[in-house]
Design a protein around this motif. Structure first.
Motif, mmCIF file in Angstrom:
data_model
loop_
_atom_site.group_PDB
_atom_site.id
_atom_site.type_symbol
_atom_site.label_atom_id
_atom_site.label_comp_id
_atom_site.label_asym_id
_atom_site.label_seq_id
_atom_site.Cartn_x
_atom_site.Cartn_y
_atom_site.Cartn_z
ATOM 1 N N PRO A 25 0.818 -1.212 0.000
ATOM 2 C CA PRO A 25 0.000 0.000 0.000
ATOM 3 C C PRO A 25 0.851 1.261 0.000
ATOM 4 O O PRO A 25 1.976 1.271 0.508
ATOM 5 N N VAL A 26 0.325 2.319 -0.590
ATOM 6 C CA VAL A 26 0.972 3.625 -0.578
ATOM 7 C C VAL A 26 0.569 4.317 0.721
ATOM 8 O O VAL A 26 -0.601 4.625 0.940
ATOM 9 N N MET A 80 -1.286 7.402 -6.004
ATOM 10 C CA MET A 80 -1.855 8.229 -4.945
ATOM 11 C C MET A 80 -1.900 7.507 -3.599
ATOM 12 O O MET A 80 -1.901 6.267 -3.525
ATOM 13 N N PHE A 81 -1.965 8.326 -2.533
ATOM 14 C CA PHE A 81 -2.110 7.806 -1.175
ATOM 15 C C PHE A 81 -3.347 6.908 -1.069
ATOM 16 O O PHE A 81 -4.409 7.215 -1.602
ATOM 17 N N GLY A 82 -3.174 5.773 -0.381
ATOM 18 C CA GLY A 82 -4.266 4.840 -0.183
ATOM 19 C C GLY A 82 -4.405 3.809 -1.275
ATOM 20 O O GLY A 82 -5.146 2.826 -1.099
ATOM 21 N N ASP A 83 -3.717 4.021 -2.396
ATOM 22 C CA ASP A 83 -3.733 3.036 -3.470
ATOM 23 C C ASP A 83 -2.832 1.860 -3.088
ATOM 24 O O ASP A 83 -2.066 1.935 -2.111
ATOM 25 N N ARG A 84 -2.911 0.793 -3.840
ATOM 26 C CA ARG A 84 -1.969 -0.316 -3.690
ATOM 27 C C ARG A 84 -1.174 -0.403 -4.980
ATOM 28 O O ARG A 84 -1.752 -0.440 -6.074
ATOM 29 N N VAL A 85 0.155 -0.398 -4.848
ATOM 30 C CA VAL A 85 1.015 -0.356 -6.022
ATOM 31 C C VAL A 85 1.606 -1.735 -6.289
ATOM 32 O O VAL A 85 2.059 -2.428 -5.376
ATOM 33 N N GLN A 86 1.561 -2.143 -7.541
ATOM 34 C CA GLN A 86 2.179 -3.385 -8.008
ATOM 35 C C GLN A 86 3.491 -3.014 -8.688
ATOM 36 O O GLN A 86 3.520 -2.186 -9.606
ATOM 37 N N LEU A 87 4.601 -3.612 -8.225
ATOM 38 C CA LEU A 87 5.916 -3.350 -8.801
ATOM 39 C C LEU A 87 6.417 -4.619 -9.477
ATOM 40 O O LEU A 87 6.315 -5.724 -8.918
ATOM 41 N N ARG A 88 6.971 -4.448 -10.664
ATOM 42 C CA ARG A 88 7.593 -5.567 -11.392
ATOM 43 C C ARG A 88 9.002 -5.132 -11.788
ATOM 44 O O ARG A 88 9.206 -4.013 -12.246
ATOM 45 N N GLN A 104 8.547 -1.415 -13.198
ATOM 46 C CA GLN A 104 7.238 -0.865 -13.540
ATOM 47 C C GLN A 104 6.413 -0.741 -12.267
ATOM 48 O O GLN A 104 6.367 -1.678 -11.461
ATOM 49 N N LEU A 105 5.781 0.413 -12.063
ATOM 50 C CA LEU A 105 4.916 0.640 -10.917
ATOM 51 C C LEU A 105 3.522 1.001 -11.425
ATOM 52 O O LEU A 105 3.362 1.968 -12.174
ATOM 53 N N LYS A 106 2.542 0.221 -11.005
ATOM 54 C CA LYS A 106 1.164 0.494 -11.399
ATOM 55 C C LYS A 106 0.264 0.439 -10.181
ATOM 56 O O LYS A 106 0.305 -0.523 -9.416
ATOM 57 N N GLY A 107 -0.545 1.479 -10.015
ATOM 58 C CA GLY A 107 -1.508 1.502 -8.939
ATOM 59 C C GLY A 107 -2.792 0.807 -9.356
ATOM 60 O O GLY A 107 -3.155 0.808 -10.536
ATOM 61 N N GLY A 111 -2.704 4.681 -11.440
ATOM 62 C CA GLY A 111 -1.402 5.337 -11.469
ATOM 63 C C GLY A 111 -0.387 4.508 -12.232
ATOM 64 O O GLY A 111 -0.423 3.273 -12.202
ATOM 65 N N HIS A 112 0.549 5.182 -12.919
ATOM 66 C CA HIS A 112 1.502 4.458 -13.776
ATOM 67 C C HIS A 112 2.837 5.190 -13.823
ATOM 68 O O HIS A 112 2.914 6.353 -14.249
ATOM 69 N N ILE A 113 3.888 4.507 -13.377
ATOM 70 C CA ILE A 113 5.260 5.019 -13.408
ATOM 71 C C ILE A 113 6.168 3.931 -13.971
ATOM 72 O O ILE A 113 6.041 2.755 -13.609
ATOM 73 N N GLU A 114 7.071 4.317 -14.855
ATOM 74 C CA GLU A 114 8.108 3.413 -15.363
ATOM 75 C C GLU A 114 9.461 3.948 -14.908
ATOM 76 O O GLU A 114 9.691 5.159 -14.939
ATOM 77 N N ALA A 115 10.352 3.049 -14.476
ATOM 78 C CA ALA A 115 11.641 3.490 -13.943
ATOM 79 C C ALA A 115 12.757 2.567 -14.427
ATOM 80 O O ALA A 115 12.516 1.428 -14.836
ATOM 81 N N ALA A 116 13.963 3.099 -14.371
ATOM 82 C CA ALA A 116 15.158 2.320 -14.701
ATOM 83 C C ALA A 116 16.282 2.752 -13.773
ATOM 84 O O ALA A 116 16.389 3.933 -13.429
#
Length: 254
Positions: A25-26, A80-88, A104-107, A111-116
């Protein structure tokens, strides 16, 4: 910034279902006054999934010391706060001493964030880059065809004489087990610059931090900010010498 140093968009996983995955959770301490997951919290998330990943692979216990050379965070929709984020997490490219890991982070709420993260494996005793074991590299080699990764910088030092310069005091809690200021703290500096210029991170945007040298406990850090069309550049200096470079820029809408 050379366009071919960092791909836009960041490369996808060949088989996302095979990527290492965790979720959580966030929480309140990771978000700002608008309930947005902050960039420094994203950086901590990347560290946390990295260590969870080590627990799940062969020889992970022998590869506990890493230095972050660069982190890229592409924000498409805020988590966002209260969301649950899935990270791969998976390897996008590697050599036998360093690797570029994609996250990869997806709420659950969209919500959607890509990182390296460009990571260097370190011998904790000698303090220098060390070869990863064959068993450790095996699953990484399976997820990418780039097995001769080389470092190329994406950012250069500021040359603008009209930059804003402010003190960025360090705290004792900023220093990690390796004696360096933790990677997430550099992202706190980026957040400080963005708070002063909130129009400079309109969605979607790419934020980058590259490390030139370590910041240590007791260093007197100066945060330098330069405004650019559609974004900004930041630099963390110690004794007039750059230790980290950062940028925030709009991503093209594809």
């Amino acid at each position: 910034m050379p366009a071919d140093v960092i791909a836009t968009p960041l490369p996808d996983c060949p088989d996302i279902e095979q990527a290492f995955a965790v979720s959580w959770p966030v929480r309140l301490g990771d978000t700002d006054g608008d309930d947005r997951l902050r960039l420094d919290a994203v950086a901590r998330y990347l560290q946390d999934i990295g260590f969870d990943h080590l627990d799940a692979v062969a020889d992970g216990d022998l590869h506990q010391a890493w230095i972050v050379r660069r982190t890229v965070i592409d924000v498409y929709e805020p988590i966002m706060f209260g969301d649950r984020v899935q990270l791969r997490r998976w390897a996008d490219a590697l050599s036998n001493r360093w690797c570029d890991m994609r996250i990869q982070l997806k709420g659950e709420r969209g919500g959607h964030i890509e990182a390296a993260a460009f990571l260097i494996h370190i011998d904790p005793v000698a303090g220098r880059p060390a070869r990863m074991s064959d068993a450790f590299m095996a699953p990484m080699l399976a997820s990418t065809t780039e097995h001769r990764l080389r470092w190329r910088a994406a950012l250069t030092e500021l040359d603008d004489p009209d930059v804003e310069a402010t003190s960025f005091p360090l705290r004792v809690t900023d220093v990690d087990r390796l004696g360096h200021v933790n990677n997430a703290v550099y992202w706190e500096a980026v957040e400080e610059a963005l708070a002063a210029h909130p129009d400079r991170h309109q969605l979607p945007y790419r934020a980058i931090v590259e490390h030139v040298g370590p910041v240590m406990a007791g260093d007197k850090v100066v945060l330098r900010t330069s405004l650019r069309p559609g974004g900004l550049r930041v630099q963390m200096d110690v004794d007039g010498v750059a230790r980290a470079l950062g940028s925030v820029d709009r991503l093209p809408v594809l």
